[in-house]
Design a protein around this motif. Structure first.
Motif, PDB file in Angstrom:
ATOM      1  N   THR A  39       0.850  -1.185   0.000  1.00  0.00           N
ATOM      2  CA  THR A  39       0.000   0.000   0.000  1.00  0.00           C
ATOM      3  C   THR A  39       0.883   1.231   0.000  1.00  0.00           C
ATOM      4  O   THR A  39       1.761   1.364   0.841  1.00  0.00           O
ATOM      5  N   GLY A 360     -16.029   0.016   1.878  1.00  0.00           N
ATOM      6  CA  GLY A 360     -15.708   0.069   0.460  1.00  0.00           C
ATOM      7  C   GLY A 360     -15.680  -1.343  -0.080  1.00  0.00           C
ATOM      8  O   GLY A 360     -15.470  -2.308   0.671  1.00  0.00           O
ATOM      9  N   THR A 362     -14.401  -3.472  -3.878  1.00  0.00           N
ATOM     10  CA  THR A 362     -13.925  -3.455  -5.263  1.00  0.00           C
ATOM     11  C   THR A 362     -13.897  -4.883  -5.776  1.00  0.00           C
ATOM     12  O   THR A 362     -14.022  -5.845  -5.013  1.00  0.00           O
ATOM     13  N   TYR A 372     -13.483  -3.404   2.188  1.00  0.00           N
ATOM     14  CA  TYR A 372     -12.765  -2.517   3.101  1.00  0.00           C
ATOM     15  C   TYR A 372     -13.700  -2.099   4.235  1.00  0.00           C
ATOM     16  O   TYR A 372     -14.868  -1.784   3.998  1.00  0.00           O
ATOM     17  N   VAL A 408     -13.484   4.305  -1.301  1.00  0.00           N
ATOM     18  CA  VAL A 408     -12.613   3.587  -2.231  1.00  0.00           C
ATOM     19  C   VAL A 408     -13.128   3.773  -3.648  1.00  0.00           C
ATOM     20  O   VAL A 408     -14.334   3.700  -3.895  1.00  0.00           O
ATOM     21  N   ARG A 410     -11.865   2.299  -7.610  1.00  0.00           N
ATOM     22  CA  ARG A 410     -10.908   1.498  -8.377  1.00  0.00           C
ATOM     23  C   ARG A 410     -10.607   2.230  -9.672  1.00  0.00           C
ATOM     24  O   ARG A 410     -11.525   2.575 -10.431  1.00  0.00           O
ATOM     25  N   ASP A 416      -6.782   0.025  -6.383  1.00  0.00           N
ATOM     26  CA  ASP A 416      -7.756   0.563  -5.448  1.00  0.00           C
ATOM     27  C   ASP A 416      -7.196   1.867  -4.881  1.00  0.00           C
ATOM     28  O   ASP A 416      -6.126   1.882  -4.258  1.00  0.00           O
ATOM     29  N   LEU A 418      -7.613   4.723  -2.202  1.00  0.00           N
ATOM     30  CA  LEU A 418      -8.243   4.863  -0.890  1.00  0.00           C
ATOM     31  C   LEU A 418      -8.277   6.321  -0.456  1.00  0.00           C
ATOM     32  O   LEU A 418      -7.268   7.023  -0.533  1.00  0.00           O
TER      33      LEU A 418
END
Length: 433
Positions: A39, A360, A362, A372, A408, A410, A416, A418
């Motif tokens: 991340t 969230g 995706t 999420y 979120v 995509r 993704d 954030l």
């Protein structure tokens, strides 16, 4: 389909003047942090107001030009602790941030009263590069800002919307593949009912119109949660029901699909739906359970839905939502749902403790669903859960960041993006994974 029978911030004059200009900034506080999945986290280089927190909003948008652009709509601190000023933080493909304030008709940055859970912004970019922001409405007339062209000022265009003079709440917005926009909102401030309406921005004509009142019923209020558009242009809607006029605890999380090519609404199985749908005719994802009551008491402790988000596997909806059941010890657990055999199949994603009103979801072919959520406490509070069969495993999605809210989006490269507010410290973070 089975049918059921709800800071303080002081600014100098010079600082205030600076707030009214587009301010470029170098890439700020970038730290590459590693969890089980990599991340990248960056602190957005602009002060964030503590009121920048909601569950229903769509505050992030992305666009692929010479690279990936990201747009974060957020509340900046206002002149007093009880006010905020909405703006957009834009990240270009080189990682450079710039700031676009929302300007009122006098040319000054718009300022509104704080109202947590209501007065937060949603943003989208249309096919011509215009940015659209809906901000700070809790049964207020339209507060709508957009650019005239890419790179222009974000100015007041509220007079362009239908339904002038009507109270608007919970505006959520998304971009269709053809560059049009779709907007869902709760419309009206009646004590007996507050329906949900769907609007369309025709990108070629640069004009808004009403599509339909998609949901409404006597003694019920509609709470829009999310919407997205598939590759064929069909609009997928997610919403909750509550006892009118309003409450923090809702019920009967529901789904609806609209096809602009035919003008028809359908449920997840493709069966025709007559709008406005009601709780009795909605495609209900989470039905009422033992002990659940329709109540407008914000101290209600029984079963209820509170926040949900939507993504697509092709044209198939996939849903993440929070639900408090009679046996959850007062916690809102996180669930995943998808259509199955004319109904909805549900799985428990997280039941390990309290969560906040932030979610969230995706989807991609390799990783399938990724949900999420945000825990109620801890140093790392933002987590991403993935499934192997019906077993969900979570990992920190923002290591070292004490964010307490989440959104979120995509992007078209399969990342993704954030949106991570830390309301306790007045900071907004950008994440990519």
């Amino acid at each position: 389909m089975r049918r059921p029978t709800a800071r303080a911030y002081a600014a100098s004059a010079a600082a205030l003047a600076a707030l009214l200009t587009l301010v470029p900034a170098a890439q700020a506080d970038s730290t590459d942090l590693t969890a089980a999945a990599t991340t990248v986290i960056e602190k957005v280089p602009y002060a964030m107001d503590s009121s920048n927190q909601a569950a229903w909003w769509t505050p992030a948008a992305t666009y692929k030009g010479r690279g990936q652009y990201t747009y974060f709509a957020f509340n900046e601190p206002g002149a007093t602790a009880a006010t905020h000023r909405p703006a957009i933080a834009r990240r270009d493909p080189d990682g450079v941030w710039s700031r676009l304030p929302l300007l009122d008709k006098s040319g000054q940055q718009a300022e509104f009263a704080d109202d947590n859970g209501h007065n937060q912004p949603s943003v989208a970019r249309d096919g011509s590069g215009r940015l659209h922001v809906f901000a700070s409405m809790h049964a207020n007339p339209w507060r709508y800002f957009r650019t005239e062209a890419p790179g222009g000022d974000v100015t007041d265009h509220a007079a362009e919307l239908p339904d002038q003079g009507v109270g608007i709440t919970y505006p959520i917005v998304t971009t269709a593949p053809n560059g049009d926009l779709y907007l869902a909102a709760r419309v009206g401030a009646g004590a007996d009912q507050r329906p949900g309406k769907l609007y369309r921005w025709d990108n070629a004509a640069a004009q808004w119109s009403v599509v339909a009142t998609f949901a409404g019923a006597l003694n019920r209020s509609v709470y829009p949660d999310d919407l997205t558009v598939d590759a064929a242009g069909r609009v997928h809607l997610l919403y909750e029901w509550a006892k009118a006029p309003a409450t923090g605890f809702r019920h009967q999380l529901s789904y609806l699909r609209y096809d602009p090519a035919t003008g028809a609404f359908t449920d997840s199985a493709g069966a025709a739906a007559t709008t406005p749908v009601t709780p009795a005719t909605s495609d209900v994802i989470q039905d009422l359970t033992a002990g659940e009551e329709w109540s407008i008491d914000n101290a209600y402790t029984g079963p209820a839905v509170q926040s949900a988000k939507l993504t697509l596997d092709g044209s198939t909806p996939k849903v993440a939502y929070r639900y408090r059941s009679a046996d959850s010890g007062g916690d809102f657990r996180v669930y995943y749902a998808s259509p199955s055999g004319g109904d909805w199949a549900r799985q428990t994603v997280y039941a390990g403790g309290p969560t906040t009103v932030a979610l969230g979801i995706t989807w991609d072919e390799a990783d399938a669903g990724r949900v999420y959520y945000v825990t109620g406490s801890g140093t790392d509070r933002v987590f991403a859960a993935t499934a192997a069969g019906s077993t969900w495993t979570s990992q920190s999605a923002a290591p070292g960041v004490s964010a307490d809210r989440l959104a979120v989006r995509r992007d078209s490269d399969g990342n993704d993006v954030l949106y991570l507010p830390d309301t306790a410290h007045g900071s907004l973070y950008y994440g990519r994974r």
